[in-house]
Design a protein around this motif. Sequence first.
Motif, short mmCIF file in Angstrom:
data_model
loop_
_atom_site.label_atom_id
_atom_site.label_comp_id
_atom_site.label_asym_id
_atom_site.label_seq_id
_atom_site.Cartn_x
_atom_site.Cartn_y
_atom_site.Cartn_z
N UNK A 10 0.81 -1.21 0.00
CA UNK A 10 0.00 0.00 0.00
C UNK A 10 0.84 1.25 0.00
N UNK A 11 0.18 2.37 0.28
CA UNK A 11 0.83 3.68 0.33
C UNK A 11 1.01 4.07 1.79
N UNK A 12 2.22 4.50 2.12
CA UNK A 12 2.52 4.89 3.49
C UNK A 12 3.45 6.10 3.45
N UNK A 13 3.35 6.93 4.48
CA UNK A 13 4.22 8.10 4.56
C UNK A 13 5.61 7.71 5.05
N UNK A 14 6.62 8.50 4.71
CA UNK A 14 7.96 8.24 5.24
C UNK A 14 7.93 8.15 6.77
N UNK A 17 4.96 2.39 8.79
CA UNK A 17 5.18 0.94 8.82
C UNK A 17 4.15 0.23 7.96
N UNK A 18 4.54 -0.93 7.46
CA UNK A 18 3.66 -1.85 6.76
C UNK A 18 4.09 -3.26 7.09
N UNK A 19 3.14 -4.20 7.03
CA UNK A 19 3.47 -5.61 7.17
C UNK A 19 2.95 -6.36 5.95
N UNK A 20 3.88 -7.05 5.29
CA UNK A 20 3.53 -7.91 4.16
C UNK A 20 3.37 -9.34 4.64
N UNK A 21 2.43 -10.05 4.01
CA UNK A 21 2.22 -11.47 4.31
C UNK A 21 2.36 -12.28 3.04
N UNK A 22 2.81 -13.51 3.19
CA UNK A 22 2.95 -14.42 2.06
C UNK A 22 2.51 -15.81 2.51
N UNK A 89 12.46 2.84 -0.33
CA UNK A 89 11.90 1.50 -0.16
C UNK A 89 10.75 1.23 -1.13
N UNK A 90 10.35 2.25 -1.87
CA UNK A 90 9.26 2.09 -2.85
C UNK A 90 9.66 1.09 -3.91
N UNK A 91 8.83 0.07 -4.09
CA UNK A 91 9.12 -1.01 -5.03
C UNK A 91 7.95 -1.98 -5.05
N UNK A 92 8.00 -2.90 -6.00
CA UNK A 92 7.13 -4.07 -5.94
C UNK A 92 7.87 -5.14 -5.14
N UNK A 93 7.21 -5.66 -4.13
CA UNK A 93 7.80 -6.67 -3.26
C UNK A 93 7.27 -8.05 -3.64
N UNK A 116 3.53 -10.46 -6.45
CA UNK A 116 4.08 -9.14 -6.16
C UNK A 116 3.04 -8.22 -5.55
N UNK A 117 3.50 -7.33 -4.68
CA UNK A 117 2.62 -6.34 -4.07
C UNK A 117 3.35 -5.00 -4.02
N UNK A 118 2.65 -3.94 -4.41
CA UNK A 118 3.26 -2.62 -4.50
C UNK A 118 3.35 -1.97 -3.13
N UNK A 119 4.54 -1.45 -2.83
CA UNK A 119 4.75 -0.63 -1.63
C UNK A 119 5.22 0.73 -2.10
N UNK A 120 4.50 1.77 -1.72
CA UNK A 120 4.86 3.13 -2.10
C UNK A 120 5.02 3.96 -0.83
#
Length: 123
Positions: A10-14, A17-22, A89-93, A116-120
């Motif tokens: 998702x989109x997050x400010x500098x 935090x975000x948590x990715x799951x797989x 850190x912006x990228x597709x993870x 893949x999941x977008x992190x912006x």
Amino acid sequence: QVQLVESGGGLVQPGGSLRLSCAASGSIFSINAMGWYRQAPGKQRELVAAITTGGSTNYADSVKGRFTITRDNAKDTVYLQMNSLKPEDTAVYYCNAGWWYSSSLESYAFGSWGQGTQVTVSS
């Protein structure tokens, strides 16, 4: 073959935090590790964190101290907790299921990929 489904981007400010799951399914017995890669526009895909079935971990220098990889073996799920996020850190993870037999990230051998999941990270 291992199937991987990612979520949590998702989109997050500098500084946020975000948590990715797989979530993994299929021939999980055939691998011994999972990793998180990322690919920014115009750059090569890079491995940022890896974890073995036994819980050993390692991180790229660029994320060390900010990102944490964990796994829940009962759920066949791997997580990437990302704190103190920066615009770079912006990228597709991408989640990956592979093989890893030493402490060096360079020795990680990739296998199946998630979608893949977008992190912006942007203000």
